[in-house]
Design a protein around this motif. Structure first.
Motif, PDB file in Angstrom:
ATOM      1  N   TYR B  33       0.847  -1.191   0.000  1.00 50.97           N
ATOM      2  CA  TYR B  33       0.000   0.000   0.000  1.00 50.97           C
ATOM      3  C   TYR B  33       0.884   1.243   0.000  1.00 50.97           C
ATOM      4  O   TYR B  33       1.917   1.293   0.668  1.00 50.97           O
ATOM      5  N   TYR B  35       0.230   5.144   1.182  1.00 52.00           N
ATOM      6  CA  TYR B  35      -0.671   6.077   1.849  1.00 52.00           C
ATOM      7  C   TYR B  35      -0.022   7.465   1.872  1.00 52.00           C
ATOM      8  O   TYR B  35       1.194   7.594   1.901  1.00 52.00           O
ATOM      9  N   PRO B  43      -3.557   8.712   7.825  1.00 54.56           N
ATOM     10  CA  PRO B  43      -3.141   8.327   6.474  1.00 54.56           C
ATOM     11  C   PRO B  43      -4.350   8.062   5.563  1.00 54.56           C
ATOM     12  O   PRO B  43      -5.390   7.591   6.031  1.00 54.56           O
ATOM     13  N   ARG B  48      -3.251   0.407  -3.790  1.00 49.92           N
ATOM     14  CA  ARG B  48      -3.017  -0.907  -3.171  1.00 49.92           C
ATOM     15  C   ARG B  48      -2.663  -1.903  -4.263  1.00 49.92           C
ATOM     16  O   ARG B  48      -3.345  -1.977  -5.292  1.00 49.92           O
ATOM     17  N   LEU B  91       3.657   7.211   3.052  1.00 50.59           N
ATOM     18  CA  LEU B  91       3.890   5.983   3.807  1.00 50.59           C
ATOM     19  C   LEU B  91       3.664   4.764   2.922  1.00 50.59           C
ATOM     20  O   LEU B  91       2.683   4.696   2.194  1.00 50.59           O
ATOM     21  N   SER B  96       0.370  -9.542   4.648  1.00 49.58           N
ATOM     22  CA  SER B  96       0.273 -10.868   4.037  1.00 49.58           C
ATOM     23  C   SER B  96      -1.167 -11.348   4.116  1.00 49.58           C
ATOM     24  O   SER B  96      -1.956 -10.834   4.902  1.00 49.58           O
ATOM     25  N   THR B  97      -1.494 -12.331   3.307  1.00 49.25           N
ATOM     26  CA  THR B  97      -2.875 -12.825   3.281  1.00 49.25           C
ATOM     27  C   THR B  97      -3.249 -13.509   4.580  1.00 49.25           C
ATOM     28  O   THR B  97      -4.415 -13.716   4.869  1.00 49.25           O
ATOM     29  N   ALA B  98      -2.232 -13.858   5.369  1.00 47.43           N
ATOM     30  CA  ALA B  98      -2.510 -14.564   6.621  1.00 47.43           C
ATOM     31  C   ALA B  98      -2.828 -13.624   7.771  1.00 47.43           C
ATOM     32  O   ALA B  98      -3.201 -14.055   8.838  1.00 47.43           O
ATOM     33  N   PHE B  99      -2.701 -12.340   7.539  1.00 45.63           N
ATOM     34  CA  PHE B  99      -2.808 -11.392   8.645  1.00 45.63           C
ATOM     35  C   PHE B  99      -3.324 -10.067   8.129  1.00 45.63           C
ATOM     36  O   PHE B  99      -2.786  -9.514   7.193  1.00 45.63           O
ATOM     37  N   TYR B 100      -4.402  -9.582   8.711  1.00 40.89           N
ATOM     38  CA  TYR B 100      -4.968  -8.337   8.228  1.00 40.89           C
ATOM     39  C   TYR B 100      -4.071  -7.132   8.496  1.00 40.89           C
ATOM     40  O   TYR B 100      -4.104  -6.154   7.781  1.00 40.89           O
ATOM     41  N   GLY B 101      -3.317  -7.189   9.568  1.00 41.99           N
ATOM     42  CA  GLY B 101      -2.607  -5.997   9.999  1.00 41.99           C
ATOM     43  C   GLY B 101      -1.513  -5.561   9.047  1.00 41.99           C
ATOM     44  O   GLY B 101      -0.815  -6.378   8.457  1.00 41.99           O
ATOM     45  N   TYR B 102      -1.392  -4.267   8.887  1.00 42.25           N
ATOM     46  CA  TYR B 102      -0.330  -3.699   8.074  1.00 42.25           C
ATOM     47  C   TYR B 102       0.919  -3.472   8.910  1.00 42.25           C
ATOM     48  O   TYR B 102       0.838  -3.212  10.110  1.00 42.25           O
ATOM     49  N   PHE B 104       3.822  -0.617   8.599  1.00 49.86           N
ATOM     50  CA  PHE B 104       4.187   0.608   7.895  1.00 49.86           C
ATOM     51  C   PHE B 104       5.690   0.837   7.939  1.00 49.86           C
ATOM     52  O   PHE B 104       6.365   0.474   8.912  1.00 49.86           O
ATOM     53  N   GLY B 105       6.188   1.492   6.902  1.00 50.57           N
ATOM     54  CA  GLY B 105       7.542   2.011   6.933  1.00 50.57           C
ATOM     55  C   GLY B 105       7.561   3.340   7.663  1.00 50.57           C
ATOM     56  O   GLY B 105       6.522   3.824   8.126  1.00 50.57           O
TER      57      GLY B 105
END
Lengths: 111, 113
Positions: B33, B35, B43, B48, B91, B96-102, B104-105
């Motif tokens: 992503y 942002y 953000p 995406r 940003l 990953s597809t296994a985890f919703y959480g992002y 960020f850099g």
């Protein structure tokens, strides 16, 4: 589209007090609600999240509650410490679709 | 494990000049992503990617912004020409597809003068 409102915009507490930040969302199809902490000059960092099939989640001093009927969710921080001072963002999304963020809450914890 | 790496950290350019930002996501994260975060705001998504495909670019100002993600790994975001209103923190995040959480850099802070 989704709209997330966050309150308050600033919150000042004394060390050891609790802090509560509240968010409301508009899209009833949203099912994922993370909270991010952003320190100065850094990117947002995920601190806790909750999915729509759960009403409450706790991780040490932080907890999140979700009321799907009212479409609001809250972040609770207990026993606050100076290092908790930062900007906190709530967000909402439908699965892997884009996160829509609130406008942020600046938390200041005074020693 | 290295996090999401962005460069440069800071960039100051004159209006009408081009600028590019680079992002290296966490290894194995297929979703990337970009942002934009304006001062004092949360953000907002620009684009995406799922692997190499841009699956949501509805918020990207396509007259001046472009992005690419070659080989489904690194990504670049370009602005040409930059305007004063483009001053913000850009940003990059990955998941990953296994985890919703992002994750960020640290972002690139762009100042257009």
């Amino acid at each position: 589209g989704e709209n997330v409102e966050q309150h308050p915009s600033t919150l000042s507490v004394q060390e050891g007090d609790s802090a509560v930040i509240k968010c409301t969302y508009s899209d009833s199809a949203s099912n994922y609600f993370p909270w991010y902490k952003q320190e100065l000059g850094k990117g947002p960092q995920l601190i806790i999240d909750i999915r729509s099939n759960v009403g409450e989640k706790k991780d040490q001093r932080i907890a999140v509650t979700l009321n799907k009927t009212a479409k609001h969710f809250s972040l609770h921080i207990t026993e606050t410490q100076p290092e908790d001072s930062a900007v906190y963002f709530c967000a909402a999304s439908k699965g892997f679709q884009k996160l829509v963020f609130g406008t942020g809450t600046r938390l200041l914890v005074s020693p | 494990e290295a996090g999401v790496v962005q460069s440069p950290r800071y960039k100051i350019i004159e209006k009408k000049q081009p600028v590019a930002f680079w992002c290296n996501p966490i290894s194995g994260h297929n979703t990337l992503y970009w942002y934009r975060q304006n001062l004092g705001q949360g953000p907002e998504l620009l684009i995406r990617y799922e692997n190499e495909e841009a699956v949501d670019d509805s918020q990207l100002p396509k007259d001046r912004f472009s992005a690419e993600r070659l080989k489904g790994v690194d990504s670049t975001l370009k602005i040409q020409p930059a305007e004063l209103g483009d001053s913000a923190v850009y940003l990059c995040a990955s998941s990953s597809t296994a985890f919703y959480g992002y994750t960020f850099g640290s972002g690139t802070r762009l100042t257009v003068v």
